[in-house]
Design a protein around this motif. Structure first.
Motif, PDB file in Angstrom:
ATOM      1  N   MET A   1      30.466   4.983  30.616  1.00 12.89           N
ATOM      2  CA  MET A   1      31.530   5.279  29.667  1.00 12.89           C
ATOM      3  C   MET A   1      30.956   5.236  28.247  1.00 12.89           C
ATOM      4  SD  MET A   1      35.153   5.027  29.681  1.00 12.89           S
ATOM      5  CE  MET A   1      36.289   5.061  28.355  1.00 12.89           C
ATOM      6  N   PRO A   2      31.127   6.323  27.494  1.00 10.41           N
ATOM      7  CA  PRO A   2      30.582   6.364  26.147  1.00 10.41           C
ATOM      8  C   PRO A   2      31.296   5.403  25.215  1.00 10.41           C
ATOM      9  CG  PRO A   2      31.763   8.395  26.661  1.00 10.41           C
ATOM     10  CD  PRO A   2      31.741   7.561  27.905  1.00 10.41           C
ATOM     11  N   GLY A   3      30.540   4.860  24.275  1.00 12.16           N
ATOM     12  CA  GLY A   3      31.121   3.953  23.302  1.00 12.16           C
ATOM     13  C   GLY A   3      31.933   4.696  22.262  1.00 12.16           C
ATOM     14  N   PRO A   4      32.752   3.976  21.508  1.00 10.80           N
ATOM     15  CA  PRO A   4      33.629   4.615  20.528  1.00 10.80           C
ATOM     16  C   PRO A   4      32.871   5.326  19.411  1.00 10.80           C
ATOM     17  CG  PRO A   4      33.781   2.221  20.369  1.00 10.80           C
ATOM     18  CD  PRO A   4      32.944   2.540  21.578  1.00 10.80           C
ATOM     19  N   SER A   5      31.674   4.863  19.065  1.00  7.10           N
ATOM     20  CA  SER A   5      30.937   5.495  17.975  1.00  7.10           C
ATOM     21  C   SER A   5      30.482   6.904  18.333  1.00  7.10           C
ATOM     22  CB  SER A   5      29.746   4.643  17.550  1.00  7.10           C
ATOM     23  OG  SER A   5      28.865   4.451  18.633  1.00  7.10           O
ATOM     24  N   LEU A   6      30.360   7.197  19.627  1.00  5.65           N
ATOM     25  CA  LEU A   6      29.999   8.551  20.022  1.00  5.65           C
ATOM     26  C   LEU A   6      31.166   9.513  19.820  1.00  5.65           C
ATOM     27  CD1 LEU A   6      27.919   8.108  23.312  1.00  5.65           C
ATOM     28  CD2 LEU A   6      27.080   8.552  21.008  1.00  5.65           C
ATOM     29  N   ARG A   7      32.377   9.013  19.840  1.00  2.76           N
ATOM     30  CA  ARG A   7      33.568   9.862  19.782  1.00  2.76           C
ATOM     31  C   ARG A   7      34.032  10.173  18.367  1.00  2.76           C
ATOM     32  NH1 ARG A   7      35.128   5.926  23.597  1.00  2.76           N
ATOM     33  NH2 ARG A   7      34.941   6.668  25.719  1.00  2.76           N
ATOM     34  N   GLN A   8      33.517   9.473  17.379  1.00  2.00           N
ATOM     35  CA  GLN A   8      33.963   9.638  15.997  1.00  2.00           C
ATOM     36  C   GLN A   8      32.866  10.348  15.199  1.00  2.00           C
ATOM     37  OE1 GLN A   8      34.622   5.594  14.910  1.00  2.00           O
ATOM     38  NE2 GLN A   8      36.552   5.443  16.045  1.00  2.00           N
ATOM     39  N   LEU A   9      33.228  11.445  14.562  1.00  2.00           N
ATOM     40  CA  LEU A   9      32.225  12.239  13.852  1.00  2.00           C
ATOM     41  C   LEU A   9      31.457  11.423  12.826  1.00  2.00           C
ATOM     42  CD1 LEU A   9      30.761  14.827  13.148  1.00  2.00           C
ATOM     43  CD2 LEU A   9      32.696  15.468  11.699  1.00  2.00           C
ATOM     44  N   HIS A  10      32.133  10.674  11.982  1.00  2.00           N
ATOM     45  CA  HIS A  10      31.422   9.945  10.930  1.00  2.00           C
ATOM     46  C   HIS A  10      30.448   8.918  11.514  1.00  2.00           C
ATOM     47  CE1 HIS A  10      34.813   7.238  11.703  1.00  2.00           C
ATOM     48  NE2 HIS A  10      34.079   6.277  11.187  1.00  2.00           N
ATOM     49  N   ALA A  11      30.835   8.237  12.573  1.00  2.00           N
ATOM     50  CA  ALA A  11      29.961   7.244  13.198  1.00  2.00           C
ATOM     51  C   ALA A  11      28.816   7.939  13.936  1.00  2.00           C
ATOM     52  CB  ALA A  11      30.756   6.361  14.157  1.00  2.00           C
ATOM     53  N   HIS A  12      29.126   9.028  14.613  1.00  2.00           N
ATOM     54  CA  HIS A  12      28.104   9.771  15.347  1.00  2.00           C
ATOM     55  C   HIS A  12      27.089  10.354  14.364  1.00  2.00           C
ATOM     56  CE1 HIS A  12      27.577  11.712  19.472  1.00  2.00           C
ATOM     57  NE2 HIS A  12      26.496  12.010  18.794  1.00  2.00           N
ATOM     58  N   HIS A  13      27.575  10.895  13.267  1.00  2.00           N
ATOM     59  CA  HIS A  13      26.696  11.432  12.229  1.00  2.00           C
ATOM     60  C   HIS A  13      25.784  10.326  11.678  1.00  2.00           C
ATOM     61  CE1 HIS A  13      25.337  13.948   8.930  1.00  2.00           C
ATOM     62  NE2 HIS A  13      25.654  12.970   8.102  1.00  2.00           N
ATOM     63  N   ALA A  14      26.335   9.144  11.472  1.00  2.00           N
ATOM     64  CA  ALA A  14      25.533   8.024  10.960  1.00  2.00           C
ATOM     65  C   ALA A  14      24.428   7.648  11.948  1.00  2.00           C
ATOM     66  CB  ALA A  14      26.428   6.818  10.676  1.00  2.00           C
ATOM     67  N   ILE A  57      15.972   7.606  19.746  1.00  2.00           N
ATOM     68  CA  ILE A  57      16.478   8.979  19.818  1.00  2.00           C
ATOM     69  C   ILE A  57      16.780   9.377  21.266  1.00  2.00           C
ATOM     70  CG2 ILE A  57      16.074  11.389  19.185  1.00  2.00           C
ATOM     71  CD1 ILE A  57      16.043   9.470  16.731  1.00  2.00           C
ATOM     72  N   ILE A  58      15.814   9.205  22.138  1.00  2.00           N
ATOM     73  CA  ILE A  58      16.001   9.604  23.545  1.00  2.00           C
ATOM     74  C   ILE A  58      17.070   8.734  24.207  1.00  2.00           C
ATOM     75  CG2 ILE A  58      14.893   9.895  25.805  1.00  2.00           C
ATOM     76  CD1 ILE A  58      13.941  11.949  23.662  1.00  2.00           C
ATOM     77  N   SER A  59      17.119   7.465  23.881  1.00  2.00           N
ATOM     78  CA  SER A  59      18.160   6.617  24.474  1.00  2.00           C
ATOM     79  C   SER A  59      19.551   7.046  23.996  1.00  2.00           C
ATOM     80  CB  SER A  59      17.909   5.141  24.184  1.00  2.00           C
ATOM     81  OG  SER A  59      18.055   4.857  22.811  1.00  2.00           O
ATOM     82  N   ASP A  62      20.366  10.020  26.078  1.00  2.00           N
ATOM     83  CA  ASP A  62      20.788   9.570  27.411  1.00  2.00           C
ATOM     84  C   ASP A  62      22.248   9.122  27.397  1.00  2.00           C
ATOM     85  OD1 ASP A  62      18.189  10.037  28.303  1.00  2.00           O
ATOM     86  OD2 ASP A  62      17.603   7.918  28.207  1.00  2.00           O
ATOM     87  N   ALA A  63      22.629   8.385  26.359  1.00  2.00           N
ATOM     88  CA  ALA A  63      24.012   7.900  26.254  1.00  2.00           C
ATOM     89  C   ALA A  63      24.987   9.065  26.117  1.00  2.00           C
ATOM     90  CB  ALA A  63      24.145   6.943  25.073  1.00  2.00           C
ATOM     91  N   GLU A  64      24.582  10.077  25.360  1.00  2.00           N
ATOM     92  CA  GLU A  64      25.454  11.247  25.213  1.00  2.00           C
ATOM     93  C   GLU A  64      25.640  11.958  26.549  1.00  2.00           C
ATOM     94  OE1 GLU A  64      24.684  12.647  20.638  1.00  2.00           O
ATOM     95  OE2 GLU A  64      23.268  13.335  22.172  1.00  2.00           O
ATOM     96  N   GLU A  65      24.555  12.097  27.287  1.00  2.00           N
ATOM     97  CA  GLU A  65      24.614  12.797  28.573  1.00  2.00           C
ATOM     98  C   GLU A  65      25.326  11.974  29.639  1.00  2.00           C
ATOM     99  OE1 GLU A  65      20.707  14.100  29.718  1.00  2.00           O
ATOM    100  OE2 GLU A  65      20.358  15.006  27.758  1.00  2.00           O
ATOM    101  N   ASP A  66      25.344  10.668  29.462  1.00  2.00           N
ATOM    102  CA  ASP A  66      25.936   9.780  30.457  1.00  2.00           C
ATOM    103  C   ASP A  66      27.429   9.584  30.201  1.00  2.00           C
ATOM    104  OD1 ASP A  66      25.950   8.092  32.674  1.00  2.00           O
ATOM    105  OD2 ASP A  66      25.459   6.319  31.475  1.00  2.00           O
ATOM    106  N   GLY A  67      28.153  10.694  30.119  1.00  5.22           N
ATOM    107  CA  GLY A  67      29.596  10.608  30.015  1.00  5.22           C
ATOM    108  C   GLY A  67      30.202  11.294  28.813  1.00  5.22           C
ATOM    109  N   PHE A  68      29.596  11.140  27.633  1.00  6.43           N
ATOM    110  CA  PHE A  68      30.205  11.686  26.427  1.00  6.43           C
ATOM    111  C   PHE A  68      30.337  13.207  26.493  1.00  6.43           C
ATOM    112  CE2 PHE A  68      29.479  13.422  22.066  1.00  6.43           C
ATOM    113  CZ  PHE A  68      30.738  13.146  21.560  1.00  6.43           C
TER     114      PHE A  68
END
Length: 139
Positions: A1-14, A57-59, A62-68
């Protein structure tokens, strides 16, 4: 399950900016060591840079591919093609890192290794920009 920071543009951009700026700074440090003819320390810096790409970067990839990515495509099925392209970008990053590790082990810190480190920076910057545009602005 992806964390909340992956779902928010500003956090993902950071996350993207932090990873890329760290990789760029470490690449620059390695190059400065080479210019100073600190070859052994530069080689160690290259090893640390590879480790950074793998753990930061690669991890993240991996997190993006693992659900997000699946979650985003599930919400908007028209994103399926974008998800495939973004996943391929991740694979390109993995291939380059693998190639850099092999080149570094076989030939040392050569101009080709430096070119590959720069290629990683370029591919990652393009990927992050496209990912933010495709998954967040069009979602």
């Amino acid at each position: 399950m992806p964390g909340p920071s992956l779902r928010q543009l500003h956090a993902h951009h950071a996350i993207h900016q932090g990873g890329l700026s760290g990789a760029a700074a470490k690449t620059e440090e390695m190059e400065e060591l080479l210019e100073a003819k600190e070859f052994e320390v530069a080689h160690q810096a290259a090893d640390h840079l590879i480790e950074y790409w793998e753990t930061r970067i690669i991890s993240h990839a991996d997190a993006e591919e693992d659900g997000f990515y699946q979650e985003m495509a599930g919400k908007n099925p028209s994103l399926q093609d974008a998800v495939l392209r973004l996943t391929r970008d991740h694979e390109v990053l993995r291939i380059i890192v693998k190639d850099v590790k092999a080149l570094l082990a076989e030939e040392g810190l050569t101009p080709e290794v430096l070119h590959q480190f720069h290629a990683l920076l370029v591919v990652n910057a393009i990927h992050s920009r496209d990912e933010e545009r495709l998954l967040f602005e069009e979602a």
